[in-house]
Design a protein around this motif. Structure first.
Motif, PDB file in Angstrom:
ATOM      1  N   GLU A  20      48.586  50.093  40.250  1.00  0.00           N
ATOM      2  CA  GLU A  20      49.571  49.960  41.323  1.00  0.00           C
ATOM      3  C   GLU A  20      48.936  49.478  42.629  1.00  0.00           C
ATOM      4  OE1 GLU A  20      53.305  49.864  42.833  1.00  0.00           O
ATOM      5  OE2 GLU A  20      52.784  50.320  40.772  1.00  0.00           O
ATOM      6  N   PHE A  21      47.837  50.084  43.011  1.00  0.00           N
ATOM      7  CA  PHE A  21      47.278  49.760  44.313  1.00  0.00           C
ATOM      8  C   PHE A  21      46.304  48.590  44.289  1.00  0.00           C
ATOM      9  CE2 PHE A  21      48.518  54.231  44.859  1.00  0.00           C
ATOM     10  CZ  PHE A  21      49.415  54.041  45.892  1.00  0.00           C
ATOM     11  N   LYS A  24      48.322  45.336  41.601  1.00  0.00           N
ATOM     12  CA  LYS A  24      49.619  44.872  42.075  1.00  0.00           C
ATOM     13  C   LYS A  24      49.618  44.546  43.574  1.00  0.00           C
ATOM     14  CE  LYS A  24      54.470  46.030  41.572  1.00  0.00           C
ATOM     15  NZ  LYS A  24      55.395  47.074  41.120  1.00  0.00           N
ATOM     16  N   ARG A  25      49.050  45.413  44.380  1.00  0.00           N
ATOM     17  CA  ARG A  25      49.134  45.218  45.827  1.00  0.00           C
ATOM     18  C   ARG A  25      47.973  44.411  46.401  1.00  0.00           C
ATOM     19  NH1 ARG A  25      51.460  51.064  47.735  1.00  0.00           N
ATOM     20  NH2 ARG A  25      53.352  50.927  46.495  1.00  0.00           N
ATOM     21  N   HIS A  26      46.775  44.656  45.900  1.00  0.00           N
ATOM     22  CA  HIS A  26      45.611  43.967  46.461  1.00  0.00           C
ATOM     23  C   HIS A  26      45.422  42.576  45.847  1.00  0.00           C
ATOM     24  CE1 HIS A  26      41.815  43.568  48.506  1.00  0.00           C
ATOM     25  NE2 HIS A  26      41.198  43.324  47.360  1.00  0.00           N
ATOM     26  N   ASN A  28      47.733  41.044  43.804  1.00  0.00           N
ATOM     27  CA  ASN A  28      49.048  40.428  43.571  1.00  0.00           C
ATOM     28  C   ASN A  28      49.210  39.910  42.146  1.00  0.00           C
ATOM     29  OD1 ASN A  28      49.902  40.867  46.234  1.00  0.00           O
ATOM     30  ND2 ASN A  28      48.879  39.010  46.923  1.00  0.00           N
TER      31      ASN A  28
END
Length: 128
Positions: A20-21, A24-26, A28
């Motif tokens: 997730e972190f 997905k977020r870092h 993309n």
């Protein structure tokens, strides 16, 4: 018994944090919804996954009929199929959709499943 539950929860938390972190977020990286009956799957890899599922099912039935099934063997069968299925999916995504980098998720699941298998065997051998 508590070792298995705690280790499974820790591995689940590690998976969530990394996927997730970080993915997905870092980075993309989108998560792919690749499963056995997906329409956009390569037929060769879908067949490989189906036959591996069939083999694990037959092996499970044989072990049940021979009364050789313990908790460790049944957990290993389930985790073994999970490892094999995610390895097939990771190779498929790496081969055909390399630029999307969605195979990172399956490689992560593969590694954490192998870690859980190792913890299961070490837990039964040394702690019980």
């Amino acid at each position: 018994m508590y070792l298995y539950i705690i280790s499974a929860l820790l591995i689940l938390i590690i998976f969530f944090l990394i996927s997730e972190f970080y993915f997905k977020r870092h980075l993309n990286i989108p998560r792919s919804n690749l499963h056995l009956l997906s329409k956009d799957r390569n037929k060769k890899f879908a067949r490989m996954e189906f036959f591996s599922l069939l083999c694990y099912f037959i092996i499970g039935l044989v072990l049940i009929n021979l009364n050789i099934v313990s908790q460790t063997i049944s957990a290993t069968l389930i985790l073994g199929f999970l490892v094999l299925a995610n390895a097939i999916r990771a190779i498929e995504l790496w081969k055909f959709k390399r630029k999307e980098k969605a195979y990172y998720y399956h490689v992560l699941i593969l590694g954490l499943s192998l870690l859980l298998i190792i913890i299961t065997f070490l837990g039964e051998r040394y702690l019980i």
